[in-house]
Design a protein around this motif. Structure first.
Motif, PDB file in Angstrom:
ATOM      1  N   GLN A   1       0.855  -1.190   0.000  1.00 22.34           N
ATOM      2  CA  GLN A   1       0.000   0.000   0.000  1.00 22.34           C
ATOM      3  C   GLN A   1       0.890   1.239   0.000  1.00 22.34           C
ATOM      4  O   GLN A   1       1.133   1.842   1.047  1.00 22.34           O
ATOM      5  N   PRO A   2       1.399   1.643  -1.156  1.00 23.56           N
ATOM      6  CA  PRO A   2       2.298   2.801  -1.198  1.00 23.56           C
ATOM      7  C   PRO A   2       1.557   4.089  -0.904  1.00 23.56           C
ATOM      8  O   PRO A   2       0.374   4.240  -1.236  1.00 23.56           O
ATOM      9  N   ILE A   3       2.247   5.021  -0.254  1.00 25.32           N
ATOM     10  CA  ILE A   3       1.647   6.336  -0.034  1.00 25.32           C
ATOM     11  C   ILE A   3       1.753   7.195  -1.288  1.00 25.32           C
ATOM     12  O   ILE A   3       1.010   8.157  -1.455  1.00 25.32           O
ATOM     13  N   PHE A   4       2.685   6.829  -2.159  1.00 27.18           N
ATOM     14  CA  PHE A   4       2.806   7.498  -3.453  1.00 27.18           C
ATOM     15  C   PHE A   4       3.132   6.428  -4.483  1.00 27.18           C
ATOM     16  O   PHE A   4       4.226   5.869  -4.476  1.00 27.18           O
ATOM     17  N   ASP A   5       2.183   6.124  -5.333  1.00 25.84           N
ATOM     18  CA  ASP A   5       2.344   5.052  -6.300  1.00 25.84           C
ATOM     19  C   ASP A   5       2.815   5.628  -7.636  1.00 25.84           C
ATOM     20  O   ASP A   5       2.060   6.335  -8.313  1.00 25.84           O
ATOM     21  N   PRO A   6       4.069   5.368  -8.048  1.00 26.76           N
ATOM     22  CA  PRO A   6       4.562   5.903  -9.334  1.00 26.76           C
ATOM     23  C   PRO A   6       3.737   5.443 -10.527  1.00 26.76           C
ATOM     24  O   PRO A   6       3.770   6.077 -11.589  1.00 26.76           O
ATOM     25  N   ALA A   7       2.974   4.351 -10.374  1.00 31.22           N
ATOM     26  CA  ALA A   7       2.191   3.833 -11.494  1.00 31.22           C
ATOM     27  C   ALA A   7       1.105   4.803 -11.939  1.00 31.22           C
ATOM     28  O   ALA A   7       0.581   4.681 -13.052  1.00 31.22           O
ATOM     29  N   ILE A   8       0.760   5.782 -11.097  1.00 32.78           N
ATOM     30  CA  ILE A   8      -0.295   6.728 -11.494  1.00 32.78           C
ATOM     31  C   ILE A   8       0.130   7.548 -12.702  1.00 32.78           C
ATOM     32  O   ILE A   8      -0.715   8.065 -13.441  1.00 32.78           O
ATOM     33  N   PHE A   9       1.453   7.649 -12.953  1.00 30.96           N
ATOM     34  CA  PHE A   9       1.914   8.454 -14.075  1.00 30.96           C
ATOM     35  C   PHE A   9       1.852   7.695 -15.392  1.00 30.96           C
ATOM     36  O   PHE A   9       2.302   8.206 -16.418  1.00 30.96           O
ATOM     37  N   VAL A  10       1.306   6.482 -15.373  1.00 32.67           N
ATOM     38  CA  VAL A  10       0.972   5.807 -16.624  1.00 32.67           C
ATOM     39  C   VAL A  10      -0.233   6.486 -17.265  1.00 32.67           C
ATOM     40  O   VAL A  10      -0.405   6.486 -18.486  1.00 32.67           O
ATOM     41  N   ASN A  11      -1.062   7.096 -16.435  1.00 32.46           N
ATOM     42  CA  ASN A  11      -2.246   7.795 -16.899  1.00 32.46           C
ATOM     43  C   ASN A  11      -1.850   9.132 -17.527  1.00 32.46           C
ATOM     44  O   ASN A  11      -1.231   9.974 -16.884  1.00 32.46           O
ATOM     45  N   ARG A  12      -2.221   9.339 -18.786  1.00 31.95           N
ATOM     46  CA  ARG A  12      -1.827  10.558 -19.493  1.00 31.95           C
ATOM     47  C   ARG A  12      -2.437  11.801 -18.861  1.00 31.95           C
ATOM     48  O   ARG A  12      -1.794  12.861 -18.812  1.00 31.95           O
ATOM     49  N   ALA A  13      -3.660  11.687 -18.360  1.00 30.05           N
ATOM     50  CA  ALA A  13      -4.289  12.841 -17.710  1.00 30.05           C
ATOM     51  C   ALA A  13      -3.518  13.237 -16.451  1.00 30.05           C
ATOM     52  O   ALA A  13      -3.341  14.435 -16.164  1.00 30.05           O
ATOM     53  N   MET A  14      -3.044  12.229 -15.700  1.00 28.57           N
ATOM     54  CA  MET A  14      -2.283  12.525 -14.493  1.00 28.57           C
ATOM     55  C   MET A  14      -0.956  13.194 -14.839  1.00 28.57           C
ATOM     56  O   MET A  14      -0.496  14.105 -14.137  1.00 28.57           O
ATOM     57  N   ILE A  15      -0.322  12.758 -15.913  1.00 23.11           N
ATOM     58  CA  ILE A  15       0.923  13.391 -16.361  1.00 23.11           C
ATOM     59  C   ILE A  15       0.671  14.860 -16.702  1.00 23.11           C
ATOM     60  O   ILE A  15       1.448  15.754 -16.319  1.00 23.11           O
ATOM     61  N   ALA A  16      -0.438  15.123 -17.398  1.00 29.19           N
ATOM     62  CA  ALA A  16      -0.754  16.502 -17.779  1.00 29.19           C
ATOM     63  C   ALA A  16      -0.996  17.369 -16.551  1.00 29.19           C
ATOM     64  O   ALA A  16      -0.505  18.511 -16.465  1.00 29.19           O
TER      65      ALA A  16
END
Length: 321
Positions: free
Chosen positions: A258-273
């Protein structure tokens, strides 16, 4: 002659009064934003009083931001376990004590440490406040209005902070910028328990102090390299060490269930933007806010009050938007 419109419908009256908890929670958010924008205008005056250079002035701001960022990583989990209202009130108490320490600081180191303590308290205030609003207003419409009030109050703090801070530092002294937080903290501490019930969330996430430490060390190393490097080699070494610490943080997060900050969220293009947008605002707009008062004072000889009025041109549009 037409009559002035008044709130007479029971549904309208209920809607108006139901926003009082959101307004009380927004008061604490006002403090955390006001203390950033009010202090930037007073930085030249603070520097003269405490003998700070450009790097020392930067640490007055960065100590707050670093502590705020690091504490956010565990504030949510602690708020869920100890109670969101209790966590917010504890953060409010820490923020008040740190504000008093800032007002009494006699040197740059003491002020920097007190500012870091302010950032720590502010993280719990903001995390607890947003979580309480989300839980108090489950209906989408009510939640939108409540978060709208939070945004408006925060916008008022950011828009008027430079002008108020400049006036205070010019007419009564920069220490009163921090002392002025105390009555507002007392008002928040007395009103929130009356308007907002206690809330907890189960199951609770485990705390990750190692992750918080790694991220804090990476950010501190990067800032120290940018502010204190005496040559190109020192700067490169500092950046490399910061990158290694950041890599260790990301690797540690990927290994946690259960990471407090999951780097996988930056797979999402909207999150990158969104991340690029927020970083652009932080690196551009907020950097300008910090250094513009110094420029005005050095170039035009303006005092803090005059700098504050000039800064209003940069901050007031935020309130309108």
């Amino acid at each position: 002659m037409p009559n002035a419109r008044s709130v007479s419908s029971p549904s309208e009256l209920e809607t108006v009064t139901s926003m009082w908890p959101a307004l009380a929670l927004s008061l604490a958010a006002f403090l955390t934003n006001f203390d950033v924008t009010a202090v930037v205008v007073a930085l030249p005056v603070i520097a003269d009083g405490l003998g700070l250079g450009i790097a020392g002035q930067a640490w007055v701001m960065d100590a707050y931001s670093l502590a705020f960022t690091a504490a956010l990583l565990v504030a949510g989990s602690l708020a869920d376990s100890m109670g969101r209202r209790r966590a917010m009130l504890a953060g409010n108490l820490v923020f008040a004590a740190a504000s008093l320490a800032c007002a009494l600081a006699g040197d740059g180191l003491t002020l920097g440490l007190a500012r870091a303590l302010q950032g720590l308290g502010a993280a719990f205030v903001m995390t607890g406040g947003v979580a309480l609003i989300a839980a108090l207003y489950p209906a989408p419409g009510a939640r939108t209005r409540a978060l709208g009030w939070l945004g408006v109050v925060s916008g008022v703090a950011m828009a008027l902070g430079p002008s108020i801070g400049g006036g205070i530092s010019t007419w009564v002294g920069w220490r009163w910028i921090f002392a002025a937080n105390l009555p507002a903290c007392l008002l928040a501490a007395s009103s929130i328990p009356r308007l907002v019930p206690e809330m907890r969330k189960l199951p609770q996430r485990p705390l990750d102090y190692l992750g918080m430490g790694l991220l804090s060390a990476a950010l501190c190393m990067l800032i120290a390299a940018l502010l204190h490097a005496r040559g190109g080699a020192d700067l490169v070494l500092g950046i490399v060490l910061a990158a290694l610490l950041l890599g260790a943080f990301l690797w540690q997060q990927r290994r946690r269930p259960q990471p407090i900050f999951d780097p996988a969220i930056f797979v999402n293009r909207a999150m990158i933007a969104v991340a690029l947008l927020l970083n652009s605002v932080s690196l551009g707009y907020w950097a300008v806010l910090v250094y513009l008062p110094n420029f005005f004072a050095a170039t035009f000889g303006w005092n803090a009050a005059e700098c504050g009025l000039a800064m209003l041109m940069a901050t007031f549009p935020m309130l309108v938007v």
